[in-house]
Design a protein around this motif. Structure first.
Motif, short mmCIF file in Angstrom:
data_model
loop_
_atom_site.label_atom_id
_atom_site.label_comp_id
_atom_site.label_asym_id
_atom_site.label_seq_id
_atom_site.Cartn_x
_atom_site.Cartn_y
_atom_site.Cartn_z
N LYS A 181 -4.59 13.78 11.80
CA LYS A 181 -4.22 14.87 10.90
C LYS A 181 -5.43 15.42 10.14
N LEU A 182 -6.51 14.64 10.07
CA LEU A 182 -7.72 15.09 9.38
C LEU A 182 -8.64 15.90 10.29
N GLN A 183 -8.34 15.97 11.57
CA GLN A 183 -9.23 16.58 12.55
C GLN A 183 -9.68 17.99 12.17
N GLU A 184 -8.77 18.81 11.70
CA GLU A 184 -9.12 20.18 11.36
C GLU A 184 -10.04 20.29 10.14
N HIS A 185 -10.13 19.22 9.34
CA HIS A 185 -10.98 19.22 8.15
C HIS A 185 -12.35 18.58 8.42
N LYS A 237 -13.68 16.11 17.41
CA LYS A 237 -12.95 16.40 18.64
C LYS A 237 -11.69 15.55 18.72
N LEU A 238 -10.60 16.17 19.06
CA LEU A 238 -9.34 15.46 19.27
C LEU A 238 -9.30 14.99 20.71
N VAL A 239 -9.06 13.70 20.91
CA VAL A 239 -9.01 13.13 22.26
C VAL A 239 -7.58 12.64 22.51
N GLU A 240 -6.99 13.17 23.56
CA GLU A 240 -5.66 12.76 23.95
C GLU A 240 -5.73 12.13 25.34
N VAL A 241 -5.28 10.90 25.42
CA VAL A 241 -5.32 10.14 26.66
C VAL A 241 -3.88 9.80 27.05
N ASP A 245 -0.67 7.98 28.02
CA ASP A 245 -0.14 6.65 27.70
C ASP A 245 -0.90 5.94 26.57
N ALA A 246 -1.53 6.72 25.69
CA ALA A 246 -2.24 6.13 24.55
C ALA A 246 -2.12 7.08 23.36
N LYS A 247 -2.33 6.53 22.18
CA LYS A 247 -2.28 7.35 20.97
C LYS A 247 -3.52 8.25 20.92
N PRO A 248 -3.36 9.48 20.44
CA PRO A 248 -4.53 10.35 20.29
C PRO A 248 -5.45 9.83 19.19
N PHE A 249 -6.72 10.22 19.26
CA PHE A 249 -7.68 9.85 18.24
C PHE A 249 -8.71 10.96 18.07
N VAL A 250 -9.47 10.87 17.00
CA VAL A 250 -10.49 11.85 16.67
C VAL A 250 -11.85 11.18 16.79
N THR A 251 -12.82 11.90 17.38
CA THR A 251 -14.19 11.40 17.43
C THR A 251 -15.10 12.37 16.67
N PHE A 252 -16.13 11.81 16.06
CA PHE A 252 -17.12 12.62 15.36
C PHE A 252 -18.40 11.81 15.18
#
Length: 97
Positions: A54-58, A15-19, A21-28
């Motif tokens: 950038k790896l989120q879709e993979h 899951k892509l998490v966008e917050v 005022d912060a950099k986005p990150f991926v959780t799994f």
């Protein structure tokens, strides 16, 4: 500094998490299974967070990964009132196996 290295399988799509005022990150979530002396499979789950968006879709369910990063341990009580430990990993490195 602690570093944890894991080889396991993704339990679901990342899951892509966008917050704001912060950099986005991926959780799994990563599952690592082993068999005990009785032949029963035991699975440990790791909650992972990575800035490698950038790896989120993979990062899709069932993919085998090697990850390493800084672990965080938290104690909790499950629904059966058993004491458990959860492990979260701030991932520095991801490799596809």
């Amino acid at each position: 500094m602690q570093n944890l290295a894991i080889i396991g399988f993704l339990g679901e799509n990342s899951k892509l998490v966008e917050v704001q005022d912060a950099k986005p990150f991926v959780t799994f979530n990563l599952a690592c299974s082993t068999k005990n002396k009785q032949g029963e499979t035991q699975t440990q789950w790791y909650s992972c967070k990575s800035s490698q968006v950038k790896l989120q879709e993979h990062l899709i369910k069932g993919k085998k990964l090697y990850v390493s990063g800084r672990p965080t341990f938290s104690a909790y009580t499950d629904k059966d009132e058993q004491a458990k430990v959860s492990v979260s990993v701030s991932v520095d490195k991801i490799e596809f196996c």
